[in-house]
Scaffold this motif. Structure first.
Motif, short mmCIF file in Angstrom:
data_model
loop_
_atom_site.label_atom_id
_atom_site.label_comp_id
_atom_site.label_asym_id
_atom_site.label_seq_id
_atom_site.Cartn_x
_atom_site.Cartn_y
_atom_site.Cartn_z
N GLU A 55 66.02 38.13 -20.44
CA GLU A 55 66.76 36.94 -19.99
C GLU A 55 68.23 37.00 -20.40
O GLU A 55 69.11 36.65 -19.61
N LYS A 58 69.99 39.68 -18.27
CA LYS A 58 70.17 39.17 -16.90
C LYS A 58 71.32 38.17 -16.83
O LYS A 58 72.16 38.23 -15.93
N ASP A 62 74.36 38.93 -14.57
CA ASP A 62 74.39 38.16 -13.32
C ASP A 62 75.36 36.97 -13.35
O ASP A 62 76.10 36.75 -12.39
N LEU A 90 64.42 44.80 -15.58
CA LEU A 90 65.58 44.20 -14.93
C LEU A 90 66.59 45.15 -14.30
O LEU A 90 67.42 44.71 -13.52
N ARG A 123 72.37 47.19 -13.62
CA ARG A 123 71.93 45.97 -12.96
C ARG A 123 73.15 45.42 -12.24
O ARG A 123 74.15 45.11 -12.87
#
Length: 165
Positions: A55, A58, A62, A90, A123
């Motif tokens: 989490e 991410k 993101d 991820l 990512r």
């Protein structure tokens, strides 16, 4: 023009997250990155919790749009070492050469390097690299990859120029 790539340093440690141990590895990573021109805008300590690690990574990739995240800790073989599993949950794709280079250099110092499960991956437009949990491990491993990071981040960010003259 010197492009600045925003970075984050995530320390993964049960004891560190509970205040039972001072984080010595995170500050080493911050210092090394900032010395090389990577502004570290996120720094955090989390427990060895796969969901929480994922989490955090991410959110930083993101929402905060960091270009680079380095983690410290959780890359060994103990049952609580879950950083690689969180990464697998991820990343869009791995960058195995980074982990291979770190292990190759570390093997010159200790045979225990061969049991590292550290990995690197992308990512979106963020490169995430796992480092060992010790200050010396962070120093040794990060020094191996630092010379290639700005080029790698430029490519991840969309640079299509040829790599060789």
């Amino acid at each position: 023009m010197d492009v600045k790539f925003a970075a984050g340093v995530l320390t993964i440690s049960d004891k560190g997250s509970q205040g039972k141990r001072a984080d010595e590895s995170g500050p080493v990573a911050v210092s090394m990155l900032e010395k090389e021109g990577f502004p570290v805008i996120r720094q955090k300590i989390v427990p060895d919790d796969r969901r929480l690690i994922a989490e955090t990574l991410k959110a930083w990739a993101d929402k905060d749009c960091l270009s680079l995240i380095v983690t410290s800790g959780g890359t060994g073989l103990s049952p609580t070492d879950v950083t690689p599993q969180a990464m697998q949950d991820l990343i869009d794709f791995p960058v195995p050469g980074i982990a291979e280079a770190m292990r190759a250099e570390s093997l010159k110092k200790t045979p225990h390097a061969m049991i590292s499960r550290a990995m690197a991956g992308v990512r979106k437009r963020c490169l995430i690299i796992n480092l060992p949990g010790s200050p010396g491990g962070v120093r040794d491993n990060l020094s191996v990859v630092l010379p290639a990071l700005k080029h790698a981040l430029s490519k991840i960010g969309g640079d299509t120029a040829d790599c060789a003259p």
